[in-house]
Design a protein around this motif. Structure first.
Motif, short mmCIF file in Angstrom:
data_model
loop_
_atom_site.label_atom_id
_atom_site.label_comp_id
_atom_site.label_asym_id
_atom_site.label_seq_id
_atom_site.Cartn_x
_atom_site.Cartn_y
_atom_site.Cartn_z
N ARG A 115 37.78 46.13 35.83
CA ARG A 115 39.23 46.31 35.97
C ARG A 115 39.89 45.50 34.85
O ARG A 115 39.96 44.28 34.92
N ILE B 61 38.48 50.85 35.28
CA ILE B 61 39.89 51.09 34.96
C ILE B 61 40.29 50.26 33.75
O ILE B 61 40.02 49.06 33.69
N LEU C 106 45.67 44.05 40.35
CA LEU C 106 44.62 45.04 40.07
C LEU C 106 43.50 44.54 39.16
O LEU C 106 42.33 44.80 39.44
N VAL C 107 43.81 43.82 38.08
CA VAL C 107 42.80 43.58 37.05
C VAL C 107 42.12 42.22 37.22
O VAL C 107 42.69 41.30 37.81
#
Length: 630
Positions: free
Chosen positions: A30, A212, A225-226
């Motif tokens: 991610r 992603i 998210l990351v």
């Protein structure tokens, strides 16, 4: 490994854009890709997609990899309806299900224990396994889940070519999520999303199985998210482990460390050079001086670290202070054409208050700001000495045929040219941009120019509609600081949660045709919303008896409550084990990418064997987890 780069160099028209870029992107990664406007983020993506070729170095992309890419305005045209377009993704699954039905009929009409019967049964079993592995039976559930989450629950029958640009971009994202590529590349995916859809997308991407790579200026989105940040700055790519907040800390520490190492070496070299200068001509110390001179010549120079470019600086001020009550809205009815957006909208703003307007797309946020600006309704009362200034997200007040310099100067003809140029330079438009036509500017440059014009109006009541659109991260943070320091009144629309959290002390929520005012910052607003949601979910649902049709009280026996507690405990234990195994898997993948491991075959073989064990165990845990939460 999905993508890796080693000393990649890329240039255009003789100018180097990317220099000695090194990174590796593995399964399940991610990654957030950040950098200022024009630093090469889109160029790097195009290199990964194969649209460009590097000049030197290497870029490896896994053969046959399925990449899904969402550009900033990545919609598409089709004469199909929304549901037909999404259904087309599952053509292979639909054919397999239809084929299975054909085999069922063939088996039922064939005599048992014959060779034909056994052959048909073998085909049926193989096809059924394929359908189960692909989860083909649930393709409609997947479509409805994604379309509902992305705000298309009432648009199944709408033709794609009748949609707006923003809707097409969201629909393209729906398609990519349903296609489940091995690598999902998203360029500003949150630009066209309201809060509700944004929260859904974050949760969905957390469970996405592929890797992603996301370009985003939404700091909340990156934080959630990351787990790795790639930063492009001064043609170089730096890798930082952690989310955006962690990156900010690591980046500051790195710059400070490199600067300290550089300064230490400079001091050491100056000391050695001084010794050489003083002792080279003396017979007694010539050899020592020559030795130090040779050491100086052999010393590997530490390059002075390139400091981040200075961010734009904004400053908001006004000439006259307003009375205590700046805005009073009572029973405002807001309409757009024949459609009623708000009923009985009532709220007040006092001097110095900073209020964010939030709500889903189409609830009337921008319309409300424009209506307040005109103040033509009897339901709107502005206080004495109020001077409004309005920032339009479309920058429609800019004249595309003007030069950058004249766009600001024509509004303040009494200003000296040096003041105009200094103002534009301060907000990030350098001297070489002064003669550019406004229409030739990038989105970020136009936004900065519009903010310079907005700032120069010296309003004591600021109305801003999505002011962070098109601004890079450093510009957003500078704008935040300036608005926090401003002691006037602010009413603004934004979907940037970091921005709202930094500025707002009051939240005006537009929902289902009504406006609700929350006193408190964004975190307090979210806490109140979550509390209300939890209380609604806790209300027991009455169970209807199929025999009598009467409602029965919701009740669980002691054994049922005990079983539920054990199930929840097991779910938590599985989640912990999955997290630990995924972390170990990521570490092993990192180790394998290093020369020390890749050159050591026994060690490499051992790590690959462990990866296989982890994969098999994760498959078991995922299956058990799905059973428990199903």
């Amino acid at each position: 490994m999905l993508v890796s780069s080693n000393n990649l160099i890329f240039g255009f028209n003789g100018e180097t854009l990317l220099e000695n870029v090194c990174f590796s992107l593995n399964e399940g990664d991610r990654v957030g890709l950040i950098g200022g406007n024009g630093e090469g983020k889109t160029t790097l993506i195009r290199l990964i997609l194969g649209e460009l070729e590097c000049e030197s170095g290497s870029l490896f992309v896994k053969s046959g990899i399925r990449i899904g890419y969402l550009a900033q305005n990545g919609g598409y045209d089709s004469s199909n309806t929304v549901f037909e377009e999404m259904r087309a993704i599952f053509e292979e699954d639909i054919r397999a299900i239809e084929q299975l039905s054909v085999l069922e009929k063939a088996i039922s009409s064939t005599a048992e224990n014959t060779q034909e019967y056994r052959a048909l049964c073998a085909k049926y079993e193989a096809l059924n396994k394929k359908i189960s592995a692909r989860d083909s039976w649930n393709f409609e559930v997947k479509i409805r889940t994604v379309l509902g989450g992305m705000g298309f629950e009432h648009a199944y029958s709408q033709r794609v070519d009748t949609m707006s640009g923003g809707e097409k971009t969201r629909l393209k994202l729906c398609r990519l999520l349903l296609e489940e590529p091995e690598l999902l590349i998203l360029d500003e995916p949150t630009n066209h999303l309201d809060m509700k859809t944004l929260f859904w997308l974050e949760d969905y991407l957390l469970s996405f199985k592929g890797a992603i790579l996301v370009v985003s200026h939404d700091r909340y989105f990156l934080d959630k998210l990351v787990s790795t940040i790639y930063e492009l700055e001064n043609k170089k790519l730096s890798v930082f482990k952690g989310n955006y907040s962690k990156y900010k800390i690591l980046k500051a520490e790195k710059v400070a460390r490199l600067l300290k190492e550089y300064e230490k070496q400079q001091e050491e070299r100056a000391h050695m050079q001084d010794y050489v200068d003083r002792n080279l001509v003396r017979a007694s110390t010539t050899k020592m001086a020559q030795s130090r001179r040779k050491a100086l010549e052999k010393m590997e120079l530490i390059e002075k670290p390139a400091l981040p470019p200075p961010p734009p600086k904004f400053h908001f001020s006004y000439a006259e202070k307003t009375y205590e009550k700046v805005l009073d809205v009572q029973n405002l009815r807001l309409k757009a054409g024949e459609k009623t957006l708000l009923e009985d909208c009532s709220f007040t703003l006092m001097r110095g208050e900073k209020c964010a307007v939030v709500g889903d797309n189409g609830t009337g946020k921008s319309t409300l700001l424009k209506t307040l600006l005109s103040a033509k309704s009897d339901a709107i009362r502005l206080g004495r000495f109020v001077k409004t200034a309005y920032y339009d997200q479309e920058n429609a007040n800019l004249n595309g045929e003007n030069s950058v310099l004249s766009e600001l100067w024509e509004r303040h003809v009494l200003w000296e040219q040096t003041r105009v140029r200094a103002t534009l330079a301060r907000i990030g438009l350098p001297a070489e941009d002064m003669d550019k036509k406004v229409r030739m500017l990038s989105g970020g440059e136009r936004a900065k120019l519009a903010l310079a014009v907005f700032e120069s109006e010296q309003g004591n009541f600021l109305l801003l509609d999505e002011p962070t659109n098109h601004l890079d991260l450093s510009a957003r943070e500078s704008l935040e600081s300036a608005l926090k320091e401003f002691d006037g009144t602010i009413l603004f629309v934004s979907h940037d949660r970091y921005f709202i959290r930094a500025i707002a002390g009051k939240i005006l929520e537009l929902e289902k045709g009504y406006a609700t005012c929350f006193v408190g910052d964004y975190d307090e607003y979210q806490a109140q919303k979550n509390k209300a949601k939890t209380e609604i979910e806790r209300v027991p649902t009455p169970v209807v008896s199929q025999k009598s049709g009467h409602k029965e009280s919701y009740y669980r026996t002691k054994e049922e409550r005990s079983a539920e507690a054990k199930r929840q405990t097991k779910i938590k234990n599985i989640e912990k084990e999955i997290t630990a195994l995924e972390s170990e898997e990521a570490q092993i993948n990192e180790d394998i990418a290093t020369p020390a491991v890749s050159a050591n075959f026994p060690l490499l073989n051992e790590k690959c064997k462990r990866l296989e064990e982890i994969k098999n165990r994760l498959d078991e845990l995922y299956t058990e987890y799905e059973t428990l939460i199903g």
